[in-house]
Design a protein around this motif. Structure first.
Motif, mmCIF file in Angstrom:
data_model
loop_
_atom_site.group_PDB
_atom_site.id
_atom_site.type_symbol
_atom_site.label_atom_id
_atom_site.label_comp_id
_atom_site.label_asym_id
_atom_site.label_seq_id
_atom_site.Cartn_x
_atom_site.Cartn_y
_atom_site.Cartn_z
ATOM 1 N N GLY A 20 51.091 35.982 35.958
ATOM 2 C CA GLY A 20 51.027 34.749 36.736
ATOM 3 C C GLY A 20 50.503 35.103 38.115
ATOM 4 O O GLY A 20 50.454 36.285 38.483
ATOM 5 N N THR A 21 50.063 34.098 38.872
ATOM 6 C CA THR A 21 49.515 34.351 40.209
ATOM 7 C C THR A 21 50.359 33.612 41.250
ATOM 8 O O THR A 21 50.667 32.429 41.068
ATOM 9 C CB THR A 21 48.050 33.876 40.284
ATOM 10 O OG1 THR A 21 47.330 34.437 39.185
ATOM 11 C CG2 THR A 21 47.400 34.307 41.585
ATOM 12 N N ILE A 22 50.695 34.303 42.331
ATOM 13 C CA ILE A 22 51.515 33.688 43.390
ATOM 14 C C ILE A 22 50.673 32.628 44.102
ATOM 15 O O ILE A 22 49.595 32.930 44.627
ATOM 16 C CB ILE A 22 51.979 34.749 44.419
ATOM 17 C CG1 ILE A 22 52.777 35.867 43.735
ATOM 18 C CG2 ILE A 22 52.793 34.081 45.542
ATOM 19 C CD1 ILE A 22 54.109 35.469 43.164
ATOM 20 N N PRO A 51 52.219 39.294 47.595
ATOM 21 C CA PRO A 51 51.510 38.343 48.478
ATOM 22 C C PRO A 51 50.827 37.188 47.728
ATOM 23 O O PRO A 51 50.591 37.276 46.520
ATOM 24 C CB PRO A 51 50.456 39.205 49.170
ATOM 25 C CG PRO A 51 50.656 40.601 48.738
ATOM 26 C CD PRO A 51 51.576 40.609 47.563
ATOM 27 N N PHE A 52 50.465 36.194 48.478
ATOM 28 C CA PHE A 52 49.722 35.021 47.972
ATOM 29 C C PHE A 52 48.451 35.468 47.261
ATOM 30 O O PHE A 52 47.722 36.330 47.755
ATOM 31 C CB PHE A 52 49.349 34.096 49.140
ATOM 32 C CG PHE A 52 48.427 32.964 48.740
ATOM 33 C CD1 PHE A 52 48.928 31.830 48.137
ATOM 34 C CD2 PHE A 52 47.053 33.056 48.944
ATOM 35 C CE1 PHE A 52 48.082 30.795 47.747
ATOM 36 C CE2 PHE A 52 46.200 32.031 48.557
ATOM 37 C CZ PHE A 52 46.721 30.903 47.957
ATOM 38 N N GLY B 235 42.760 39.878 48.685
ATOM 39 C CA GLY B 235 43.150 38.530 48.296
ATOM 40 C C GLY B 235 43.829 38.457 46.939
ATOM 41 O O GLY B 235 44.246 37.378 46.519
ATOM 42 N N GLY B 236 43.906 39.593 46.227
ATOM 43 C CA GLY B 236 44.647 39.612 44.968
ATOM 44 C C GLY B 236 43.797 39.787 43.728
ATOM 45 O O GLY B 236 44.321 39.890 42.628
ATOM 46 N N LEU B 237 42.462 39.818 43.889
ATOM 47 C CA LEU B 237 41.594 40.008 42.724
ATOM 48 C C LEU B 237 41.536 41.490 42.382
ATOM 49 O O LEU B 237 41.220 42.322 43.235
ATOM 50 C CB LEU B 237 40.193 39.464 42.992
ATOM 51 C CG LEU B 237 40.099 37.943 43.125
ATOM 52 C CD1 LEU B 237 38.685 37.525 43.533
ATOM 53 C CD2 LEU B 237 40.498 37.253 41.823
ATOM 54 N N THR B 238 41.832 41.821 41.125
ATOM 55 C CA THR B 238 41.980 43.210 40.718
ATOM 56 C C THR B 238 40.711 43.773 40.099
ATOM 57 O O THR B 238 40.356 44.923 40.325
ATOM 58 C CB THR B 238 43.152 43.317 39.707
ATOM 59 O OG1 THR B 238 44.316 42.743 40.311
ATOM 60 C CG2 THR B 238 43.435 44.758 39.330
ATOM 61 N N THR B 239 40.031 42.974 39.285
ATOM 62 C CA THR B 239 38.847 43.467 38.571
ATOM 63 C C THR B 239 37.690 42.459 38.687
ATOM 64 O O THR B 239 37.893 41.285 39.005
ATOM 65 C CB THR B 239 39.145 43.681 37.066
ATOM 66 O OG1 THR B 239 39.437 42.416 36.467
ATOM 67 C CG2 THR B 239 40.320 44.618 36.850
#
Lengths: 115, 382
Positions: A20-22, A51-52, B235-239
């Protein structure tokens, strides 16, 4: 709905996803995250703050298992990941990154098209 | 609900009824602009191509101009040319649309004479267009393009999946969905190929991304190595797969029916990808040429880009952008991001907006005159 006890909220984009994504941060600490898939919600314990925009594992994921988001594979776990744990570049590698899995998929698609 | 469109000699009815002013090359553009100032109901397709082009490069410009004239939102076209031969070449492409076409040649009348004569021709085309029969537009007639620009984490989480849910509704209703931005498909091939209607379409997905990777490499850029970029990772993007899947989510989840060339029209209902570049002006040029009635355009950080002749519906799920650029945002999906609304509920709002715009409601980019558009140049200036 979220309650004051939730540290954050996450969204699951497809029923097949194992992450899931925050999407909303309340206190931003470790603790209980409210996870939503459509109109269904559940609580998940996060051992660390996440984090977001970052991802969390919805279930335990073994080494070599696919990471699934949007109902599709976005990478492969490089170590065992516990439910609630942060899923990111430290424990996931993309199939494009190594080129191997990608080349195999491209070859398979090409071979099938050639039939 | 019933939508009244504008009857066309062939193909789907239009949802707008513009007279297009198409300059053949840069020297004709000022004349086209003056005509548009004088004659209500005309729209200039502003571009700077047509001079110093040859071979496949010139062919792409002429193909695109012909495709624009054939777009269902165009009732008639005035070709504004510079010299007789190149003007005739574009008129011939435009005539294939079966719609009224007139032309004016600047070297034959001078600037002032061309404005005068061109305005007179445009006036008659507008009057004629205003009498075009109104006919029912079926949802199966509708072609909607999806596009994204200024993407951020909110795009992949809410805006693109929300627009995708609206696109799924259009496909279920028998309509066609188009998207392109080939550089943003790199990494998403596996999922797209798995949704392809047959193996050949799956193979084509890999083929167009391989071509885009090779073209970038020739220009000194390694797209695969460079993505996700450090700010994407922060920002949370892994791949790379994840980044691209967030972008392609705007096309929805239905079967991929085909992979088309730049500006090519979908040959039937369902979801299609065009092999066209990611920057908005080139992307919408391909959608416009491909017969889209409407473009739904998501943005994270904010992008006001529009399109000549087509209404562009701007969607964001970034609450800061919705607040900062309210005049540019038609649909605010930040409630989806914040969990106050499901993706499907957000998608229903986008769908209702598509229906409203098809029925005549105007969009912010349309009213504010955002007509950014560019035909790619693929050859040297000669």
């Amino acid at each position: 709905m979220s309650s004051p006890t939730h540290v954050s909220e996450a969204v699951v984009l497809h029923p097949d996803d194992n992450v899931g994504t925050i999407r909303r941060i309340h206190s931003g600490e470790a603790g209980t995250c409210l996870v939503a898939l459509g109109t269904e919600t559940r609580d998940l314990q996060l051992p660390t703050s996440v984090p977001f925009g970052h991802k969390i594992a919805l279930v335990a994921i073994a080494t070599g298992e696919s990471i699934t988001k949007y109902g599709q594979r976005i990478g492969i776990a490089t170590e065992p990941i516990a439910a609630g744990e942060h899923v990111h570049v430290h424990n996931v590698v993309g199939c494009r990154d190594t080129g191997r899995a990608y080349a195999a998929a491209a070859a398979a698609a090409g071979a099938e098209a050639g039939r | 609900m019933s939508i009244l469109g504008y009857a066309r000699p062939t193909g789907a009815p239009g949802i707008r009824n513009h007279v297009a002013l198409i300059p053949v090359m840069p020297y004709a553009l000022p004349v086209a602009r003056h005509i548009a100032d004088i004659v209500d109901g005309t729209v200039v397709v502003t571009h700077l191509n047509g001079r110093g082009q040859a071979g496949a490069d010139l062919e792409l410009t002429r193909f695109t101009l012909g495709g624009i004239a054939a777009n269902p939102n165009v009732a008639a076209t005035l070709v504004v040319g510079f010299e007789p031969s190149t003007t005739a070449a574009v008129v011939e492409r435009v005539r294939a649309s079966g719609k009224p076409v007139e032309s004016i040649v600047v070297t034959q009348h001078g600037t002032l004479g061309s404005i005068h004569e061109g305005a007179r021709l445009a006036l008659e085309l507008v009057l004629e267009a205003s009498r075009v029969e109104r006919v029912p537009l079926e949802l199966s007639d509708l072609v909607v393009g999806a596009e994204c620009g200024g993407s951020d984490a909110t795009s992949g989480l809410a805006a693109n999946p929300g627009v995708g849910a609206a696109m799924d509704r259009l496909v279920r209703a028998g309509g066609s969905v188009l998207f392109n931005e080939v550089q943003e498909l790199i990494g998403a091939e596996e999922g797209l190929a798995a949704r392809a209607v047959n193996a050949e379409v799956g193979r084509r997905v890999y083929e167009i991304t391989e071509k885009a990777i090779a073209e970038a490499r020739d220009a000194g850029v390694d797209i695969v190595d460079a993505n996700p970029a450090p700010d994407n990772i922060a920002g949370g993007l892994t791949t790379l797969e994840e980044k691209s899947l967030g972008a392609v989510a705007k096309g929805g989840t239905t079967t991929l029916m085909g992979v088309l060339e730049f500006g090519e029209r979908p040959p039937g209902p369902g979801l299609y990808i065009q092999d066209a570049p990611a920057p908005a002006p080139e992307s919408v040029a391909s959608l416009l040429c491909g017969g889209a009635h409407i473009v739904v355009f998501t943005t994270g950080q904010g992008n006001p880009s529009g399109c000549p002749l087509l209404p562009v519906i701007k969607v964001t799920a970034n609450p800061a952008t919705a607040k900062k650029m309210p005049e540019n945002i038609d649909i605010d999906l930040s409630p989806v991001l914040e969990g106050l609304e499901t993706i499907d509920e957000g998608g229903e709002r986008v769908w209702q907006e598509i229906l409203a715009v098809a029925s005549g409601a105007r969009t912010r980019a349309e009213v504010l005159g955002h007509d950014e558009f560019n035909i790619p140049r693929i050859g040297p200036v000669l």
